[in-house]
Design an enzyme around this catalytic site. Structure first.
Site, PDB file in Angstrom:
ATOM      1  N   ILE A   1       3.254  -7.043   4.487  1.00 47.41           N
ATOM      2  CA  ILE A   1       4.313  -7.766   5.236  1.00 47.41           C
ATOM      3  C   ILE A   1       5.434  -6.829   5.199  1.00 47.41           C
ATOM      4  CG2 ILE A   1       5.871  -9.680   5.774  1.00 47.41           C
ATOM      5  CD1 ILE A   1       3.697 -11.189   4.029  1.00 47.41           C
ATOM      6  N   GLU A   2       5.673  -5.979   6.225  1.00 48.15           N
ATOM      7  CA  GLU A   2       6.878  -5.039   6.376  1.00 48.15           C
ATOM      8  C   GLU A   2       8.013  -5.738   6.556  1.00 48.15           C
ATOM      9  OE1 GLU A   2       5.579  -1.578   8.294  1.00 48.15           O
ATOM     10  OE2 GLU A   2       4.037  -1.076   6.878  1.00 48.15           O
TER      11      GLU A   2
ATOM     12  N   GLU B   1      -2.023  -6.779  -1.732  1.00 49.16           N
ATOM     13  CA  GLU B   1      -2.326  -7.123  -2.921  1.00 49.16           C
ATOM     14  C   GLU B   1      -1.429  -8.405  -3.549  1.00 49.16           C
ATOM     15  OE1 GLU B   1      -2.040  -4.241  -1.875  1.00 49.16           O
ATOM     16  OE2 GLU B   1      -3.650  -2.776  -2.646  1.00 49.16           O
TER      17      GLU B   1
HETATM   18  N1  THU Z   1       0.543  -1.327   1.179  1.00 54.26           N
HETATM   19  C1  THU Z   1      -0.180  -2.346   0.789  1.00 54.26           C
HETATM   20  O1  THU Z   1      -0.483  -3.247   1.474  1.00 54.26           O
HETATM   21  N2  THU Z   1      -0.923  -2.141  -0.587  1.00 54.26           N
HETATM   22  C2  THU Z   1      -0.677  -0.930  -1.072  1.00 54.26           C
HETATM   23  O2  THU Z   1      -1.211  -0.994  -2.368  1.00 54.26           O
HETATM   24  C3  THU Z   1      -0.220   0.163  -0.745  1.00 54.26           C
HETATM   25  C4  THU Z   1       0.461   0.113   0.602  1.00 54.26           C
HETATM   26  C5  THU Z   1       1.050  -1.183   2.547  1.00 54.26           C
HETATM   27  C6  THU Z   1       2.547  -1.287   2.520  1.00 54.26           C
HETATM   28  C7  THU Z   1       2.983  -0.730   3.898  1.00 54.26           C
HETATM   29  O3  THU Z   1       2.946  -1.908   4.587  1.00 54.26           O
HETATM   30  C8  THU Z   1       2.048   0.314   4.203  1.00 54.26           C
HETATM   31  O4  THU Z   1       0.833  -0.033   3.244  1.00 54.26           O
HETATM   32  C9  THU Z   1       2.185   1.766   4.106  1.00 54.26           C
HETATM   33  O5  THU Z   1       2.806   2.043   2.814  1.00 54.26           O
END
Ligand code: THU
Length: 137
Positions: free
Chosen positions: A43-44, A55
Site C-alpha cells: 500500500i503506497e 508482508e
Molecule cells: N515492497 C513490498 O511490498 N515488500 C517488500 O518486501 C519489498 C518492497 C513494495 C513496496 C513498494 O510498494 C514496492 O514494493 C517497491 O518498493
C-alpha cells in the site's frame, strides 16, 4: 496447506496492490499455525516512507486479529503485476517476522515457474530478536 496453495493466496492478494508510484504489485499470504491464512498487499503513499509492504500488511492484519503463531509466508511481486523473478522481503519486513517467528519459519518466494523456499534464519541470521531484551544484565 501446501506451498503451492499458499502461493495462490499470495497471487490473489497481489491483485489488490495499491502502487501508483512504483508500479510494483506485491502479494503475501501468511499461514498461521491454526491453519488460517491472512493476506496482504503493498500500500503506497504520496509520502513515500508511509508505504506499507505486502508482508507487513499480512502480519499486522493477523496480529491485530489475535494471531501469534505462524508457520509460513508466501510472497510474490512484479512490475504491473507480472511475476518474473523472486521478490524477496525487505529488511524491515524480515525484522517484523523475527518478532513473531522461529528460526524455521518458512518463506516461499514465488516465481512464474516455481517456488524458492527459505527459512527466516537464512534470510535474517544473527538477528536482533525479542530474547535479547529479556536477557539479564
Ligand atoms: N515492497 C513490498 O511490498 N515488500 C517488500 O518486501 C519489498 C518492497 C513494495 C513496496 C513498494 O510498494 C514496492 O514494493 C517497491 O518498493
Amino acid at each position: 496447506m501446501t506451498k503451492e496453495q499458499l502461493a495462490i493466496y499470495a497471487k490473489e492478494a497481489m491483485k489488490q496492490a495499491y502502487s501508483p508510484y512504483s508500479g510494483y504489485c506485491v502479494g503475501a499470504a501468511l499461514l498461521c499455525k491454526d491453519g488460517s491464512v491472512y493476506t496482504g498487499c503493498n500500500i503506497e503513499n504520496a509520502g513515500y516512507s508511509a508505504t506499507n509492504c505486502a508482508e507487513r500488511t499480512a502480519f499486522f492484519k493477523a496480529v491485530s486479529e489475535g494471531k501469534r503463531e505462524f508457520s509460513a509466508l508466501a510472497v510474490c511481486g512484479g512490475k504491473e503485476g507480472t511475476i518474473w523473478g523472486i521478490f524477496p522481503p525487505c529488511g524491515v519486513c524480515r525484522q517484523v517476522m523475527r518478532e513473531f517467528c522461529e528460526d524455521d519459519f518458512k518463506i516461499y518466494l514465488v516465481k512464474h515457474d516455481g517456488i524458492e523456499t527459505y527459512t527466516l534464519n537464512q534470510l535474517l541470521p544473527v538477528s536482533f530478536e525479542p530474547n535479547i531484551l529479556r536477557e539479564e544484565g
